[in-house]
Design an enzyme around this catalytic site. Structure first.
Site, PDB file in Angstrom:
ATOM      1  N   TYR A 129       0.836  -1.203   0.000  1.00  0.00           N
ATOM      2  CA  TYR A 129       0.000   0.000   0.000  1.00  0.00           C
ATOM      3  C   TYR A 129       0.867   1.247   0.000  1.00  0.00           C
ATOM      4  O   TYR A 129       1.811   1.362   0.788  1.00  0.00           O
ATOM      5  CB  TYR A 129      -0.937   0.031   1.213  1.00  0.00           C
ATOM      6  CG  TYR A 129      -1.843   1.248   1.142  1.00  0.00           C
ATOM      7  CD1 TYR A 129      -2.854   1.305   0.184  1.00  0.00           C
ATOM      8  CD2 TYR A 129      -1.643   2.344   1.966  1.00  0.00           C
ATOM      9  CE1 TYR A 129      -3.665   2.430   0.069  1.00  0.00           C
ATOM     10  CE2 TYR A 129      -2.457   3.470   1.859  1.00  0.00           C
ATOM     11  CZ  TYR A 129      -3.458   3.505   0.912  1.00  0.00           C
ATOM     12  OH  TYR A 129      -4.253   4.621   0.773  1.00  0.00           O
ATOM     13  N   GLN A 193     -10.064   0.548   2.317  1.00  0.00           N
ATOM     14  CA  GLN A 193     -10.706  -0.297   1.308  1.00  0.00           C
ATOM     15  C   GLN A 193      -9.677  -0.998   0.414  1.00  0.00           C
ATOM     16  O   GLN A 193      -9.920  -2.096  -0.081  1.00  0.00           O
ATOM     17  CB  GLN A 193     -11.689   0.518   0.471  1.00  0.00           C
ATOM     18  CG  GLN A 193     -11.132   1.716  -0.242  1.00  0.00           C
ATOM     19  CD  GLN A 193     -11.219   2.993   0.570  1.00  0.00           C
ATOM     20  OE1 GLN A 193     -11.143   2.968   1.799  1.00  0.00           O
ATOM     21  NE2 GLN A 193     -11.377   4.124  -0.104  1.00  0.00           N
ATOM     22  N   ASN A 219      -2.463   6.449   6.954  1.00  0.00           N
ATOM     23  CA  ASN A 219      -2.994   7.197   8.085  1.00  0.00           C
ATOM     24  C   ASN A 219      -3.565   6.244   9.132  1.00  0.00           C
ATOM     25  O   ASN A 219      -3.388   5.027   9.056  1.00  0.00           O
ATOM     26  CB  ASN A 219      -4.042   8.211   7.610  1.00  0.00           C
ATOM     27  CG  ASN A 219      -5.189   7.541   6.868  1.00  0.00           C
ATOM     28  OD1 ASN A 219      -5.421   6.335   7.004  1.00  0.00           O
ATOM     29  ND2 ASN A 219      -5.912   8.314   6.075  1.00  0.00           N
ATOM     30  N   GLN A 264       8.076  16.494   9.885  1.00  0.00           N
ATOM     31  CA  GLN A 264       7.110  15.411  10.036  1.00  0.00           C
ATOM     32  C   GLN A 264       5.705  15.940  10.283  1.00  0.00           C
ATOM     33  O   GLN A 264       4.709  15.307   9.902  1.00  0.00           O
ATOM     34  CB  GLN A 264       7.541  14.482  11.162  1.00  0.00           C
ATOM     35  CG  GLN A 264       8.875  13.794  10.896  1.00  0.00           C
ATOM     36  CD  GLN A 264       8.912  13.087   9.554  1.00  0.00           C
ATOM     37  OE1 GLN A 264       8.196  12.120   9.334  1.00  0.00           O
ATOM     38  NE2 GLN A 264       9.753  13.580   8.636  1.00  0.00           N
ATOM     39  N   HIS A 267       3.185  16.204   7.330  1.00  0.00           N
ATOM     40  CA  HIS A 267       2.545  15.027   6.756  1.00  0.00           C
ATOM     41  C   HIS A 267       1.040  15.020   6.977  1.00  0.00           C
ATOM     42  O   HIS A 267       0.267  14.650   6.092  1.00  0.00           O
ATOM     43  CB  HIS A 267       3.120  13.754   7.382  1.00  0.00           C
ATOM     44  CG  HIS A 267       4.332  13.219   6.703  1.00  0.00           C
ATOM     45  ND1 HIS A 267       4.301  12.626   5.466  1.00  0.00           N
ATOM     46  CD2 HIS A 267       5.632  13.179   7.102  1.00  0.00           C
ATOM     47  CE1 HIS A 267       5.519  12.245   5.119  1.00  0.00           C
ATOM     48  NE2 HIS A 267       6.348  12.579   6.097  1.00  0.00           N
ATOM     49  N   GLU A 333       8.333   6.183  16.272  1.00  0.00           N
ATOM     50  CA  GLU A 333       8.593   5.708  14.909  1.00  0.00           C
ATOM     51  C   GLU A 333       9.992   6.155  14.467  1.00  0.00           C
ATOM     52  O   GLU A 333      10.823   5.354  14.058  1.00  0.00           O
ATOM     53  CB  GLU A 333       7.542   6.270  13.966  1.00  0.00           C
ATOM     54  CG  GLU A 333       7.784   5.922  12.507  1.00  0.00           C
ATOM     55  CD  GLU A 333       6.870   6.682  11.566  1.00  0.00           C
ATOM     56  OE1 GLU A 333       6.733   6.231  10.414  1.00  0.00           O
ATOM     57  OE2 GLU A 333       6.307   7.718  11.964  1.00  0.00           O
ATOM     58  N   HIS A 334      10.225   7.470  14.529  1.00  0.00           N
ATOM     59  CA  HIS A 334      11.531   8.044  14.213  1.00  0.00           C
ATOM     60  C   HIS A 334      12.115   8.675  15.478  1.00  0.00           C
ATOM     61  O   HIS A 334      11.409   9.403  16.171  1.00  0.00           O
ATOM     62  CB  HIS A 334      11.419   9.168  13.176  1.00  0.00           C
ATOM     63  CG  HIS A 334      10.683   8.807  11.929  1.00  0.00           C
ATOM     64  ND1 HIS A 334       9.354   9.146  11.728  1.00  0.00           N
ATOM     65  CD2 HIS A 334      11.084   8.164  10.810  1.00  0.00           C
ATOM     66  CE1 HIS A 334       8.974   8.732  10.531  1.00  0.00           C
ATOM     67  NE2 HIS A 334       9.998   8.124   9.957  1.00  0.00           N
ATOM     68  N   ASP A 367      13.630   9.182   4.944  1.00  0.00           N
ATOM     69  CA  ASP A 367      12.409   9.146   4.151  1.00  0.00           C
ATOM     70  C   ASP A 367      12.692   8.880   2.683  1.00  0.00           C
ATOM     71  O   ASP A 367      11.843   8.340   1.967  1.00  0.00           O
ATOM     72  CB  ASP A 367      11.660  10.480   4.275  1.00  0.00           C
ATOM     73  CG  ASP A 367      10.928  10.622   5.603  1.00  0.00           C
ATOM     74  OD1 ASP A 367      10.695   9.588   6.260  1.00  0.00           O
ATOM     75  OD2 ASP A 367      10.599  11.761   5.982  1.00  0.00           O
ATOM     76  N   GLU A 421       1.619 -35.492  30.167  1.00  0.00           N
ATOM     77  CA  GLU A 421       0.643 -34.550  29.600  1.00  0.00           C
ATOM     78  C   GLU A 421      -0.690 -35.234  29.296  1.00  0.00           C
ATOM     79  O   GLU A 421      -1.591 -34.598  28.754  1.00  0.00           O
ATOM     80  CB  GLU A 421       1.209 -33.924  28.320  1.00  0.00           C
ATOM     81  CG  GLU A 421       2.379 -32.992  28.583  1.00  0.00           C
ATOM     82  CD  GLU A 421       2.814 -32.227  27.338  1.00  0.00           C
ATOM     83  OE1 GLU A 421       2.370 -32.586  26.231  1.00  0.00           O
ATOM     84  OE2 GLU A 421       3.576 -31.258  27.488  1.00  0.00           O
ATOM     85  N   HIS A 426       0.532 -39.758  21.602  1.00  0.00           N
ATOM     86  CA  HIS A 426       1.815 -39.182  21.211  1.00  0.00           C
ATOM     87  C   HIS A 426       2.941 -40.181  21.508  1.00  0.00           C
ATOM     88  O   HIS A 426       3.820 -40.426  20.671  1.00  0.00           O
ATOM     89  CB  HIS A 426       2.078 -37.877  21.976  1.00  0.00           C
ATOM     90  CG  HIS A 426       1.304 -36.697  21.471  1.00  0.00           C
ATOM     91  ND1 HIS A 426      -0.060 -36.652  21.474  1.00  0.00           N
ATOM     92  CD2 HIS A 426       1.730 -35.520  20.926  1.00  0.00           C
ATOM     93  CE1 HIS A 426      -0.464 -35.487  20.974  1.00  0.00           C
ATOM     94  NE2 HIS A 426       0.611 -34.783  20.623  1.00  0.00           N
TER      95      HIS A 426
END
Length: 443
Positions: A129, A193, A219, A264, A267, A333-334, A367, A421, A426
């Site tokens: 994306y 979407q 976003n 930043q 944005h 993030e940064h 970036d 167990e 097993h």
């Protein structure tokens, strides 16, 4: 920017997490509800829902959702040579870093005849994306596609929003970046979407095969879509609305710090810009520089909203050590480090998507052309998630091969634990082999 004075306070990590600037809960809850409705609509009605959403959110009427390959070729041909050179530089450096991120397979013999292999394999099909709302992001095409190609992914599909001014096609610079990288399957679908379309797929005249993993920034709505689609597809992380944190001491250049906080903020109105410092004098100088720079910048209204929002601010601490504690609680993030010894500070940072050291490594370098990836964890998710890299498009397969003798050597141990167990079948699966061995006379 508002000031949060933590001097004289001794807060625990959990207390710090509760006080650092973040978007309001009301905004997040509203986004979560909207995204759930969009995902369900696309899942149930497919292309019809996508066309209605494009009209609603992007103001375009679409006949075809998939971008013709001819439009991609034309975008490459028409690309400004200077922009092409910039993108090719980014591709070259990002490829170099992505190549060294590819892990080697590993093998070990844990006992005689007992072999284990850790084998890395690429995901078969990925959905990438690239946002396109308030800005144009050909750089995000590079950041998504290059590590996928380095991983050896077989099939790549890219979604990016349709643009009214380009007759419902994505921005041509975004298409050109896809063309430079050899991506031919591009869909003009934006927002949550787009992620739904890639996760669920589309049937009919325009067929979009579902993907195994979705990556890319966006976003808050895109981040929420990833969160809600985790049970359907793999996701890289919540690379949502951008954020920057700067930890600085008295040696920092206030003009550099102000410029980077602003970079930043442009944005998105919900972008977060945060300064942590033990120098009140630096904080005042940064504020003065910001006021001047904001009045001069192109997107000043957007920037003012971001810097004045609950997700931004200045945090004053007693010492650099406490500033590091705040950074690890915030998990940005940064992170930019403007201190006397940035490498030493970086060695004590546990939680951050990417760390930029010193005055000449600003976030915009990452970036575009540093070679690092700008698709990074936001909203505090850097405490458990990494930025996009080659291994984001790979998965590990464990291969086990034991000889008859190797299984016999550990058989009694397995049967004992299986019995403890209360899983006798097993143990029986082991005994079926070891009993045959004993009756055949092998000792």
């Amino acid at each position: 920017m508002r000031v949060l004075d933590l001097r004289g306070q001794h807060l625990s990590p959990s207390q710090l997490r509760s006080v650092v600037p973040r978007p309001t809960g009301e905004f997040l809850a509203s986004a979560e509800e909207s995204v759930a409705s969009i995902l369900a609509d696309v899942r149930d009605r497919g292309a019809e829902a996508l066309r209605e959403l494009a009209q609603r959110f992007d103001g375009v009427t679409q006949e075809s959702l998939r971008v013709p390959e001819s439009a991609i070729r034309e975008a490459v041909d028409a690309l400004d040579p200077k922009v092409r050179r910039g993108l090719e530089t980014a591709i070259e450096r990002t490829r170099a870093f992505a190549a060294v991120q590819r892990p080697d397979d590993a093998s070990v013999e844990v006992a005689p005849g007992a072999h284990l292999i850790h084998r890395w394999t690429p995901v078969q099909r990925v959905g990438l994306y690239v946002p396109g709302g308030l800005a144009v992001y050909p750089s995000s095409v590079v950041m998504n596609v290059v590590p996928a190609q380095a991983a050896g992914v077989d099939s790549v599909v890219l979604c990016t929003p349709p643009q009214k001014e380009f007759n419902g096609l994505p921005h041509p610079t975004t298409l050109a970046a896809a063309g430079l990288l050899g991506v031919t399957e591009v869909w003009a679908i934006g927002g949550a979407q787009a992620l739904a379309a890639m996760a669920y797929g589309l049937e009919g005249e325009e067929s979009l095969q579902p993907v195994n993993t979705i990556t890319g920034p966006g976003n808050i709505f895109v981040a929420m879509a990833k969160r809600q689609l985790r049970s359907i597809v793999g996701v890289d992380g919540e690379a949502g609305t951008t954020e920057i944190a700067v930890v600085a001491d008295h040696t920092a250049d206030p003009e550099f710090v102000a410029a980077d906080l602003l970079s930043q903020a442009e944005h998105d109105p919900h972008a977060g810009s945060l300064l942590m410092t033990d120098s009140p004098e630096l904080a005042e100088a940064v504020e003065t520089a910001l006021q001047r720079r904001v009045s001069e910048t192109k997107h000043r209204d957007r920037v003012r909203e971001a810097l004045g929002g609950p997700q931004s601010g200045v945090i004053l601490t007693d010492s650099l050590e406490r500033g590091i504690d705040v950074v690890n609680a915030y998990a940005p993030e940064h992170l930019e480090i403007h201190t006397e010894n940035p490498r030493d500070v970086a060695s004590r940072i546990r939680n951050s998507g990417a760390i930029f050291l010193g005055p000449y490594s600003p976030v915009p370098l990452g970036d575009y052309a540093a070679g690092s990836n700008h698709v990074l964890p936001t909203g505090g998710s850097a405490t458990h998630s990494s930025g996009l890299c080659t291994t984001s498009f790979m998965k590990a397969v464990q291969i086990i091969e034991y000889t008859e003798d190797a299984l016999a050597a550990v058989g009694d141990d397995i049967i004992a634990v299986a019995s403890a167990e209360d899983l006798p079948a097993h143990g029986a699966a082991i005994a079926a082999r070891t009993d045959r061995r004993s009756t055949s006379g092998v000792s």
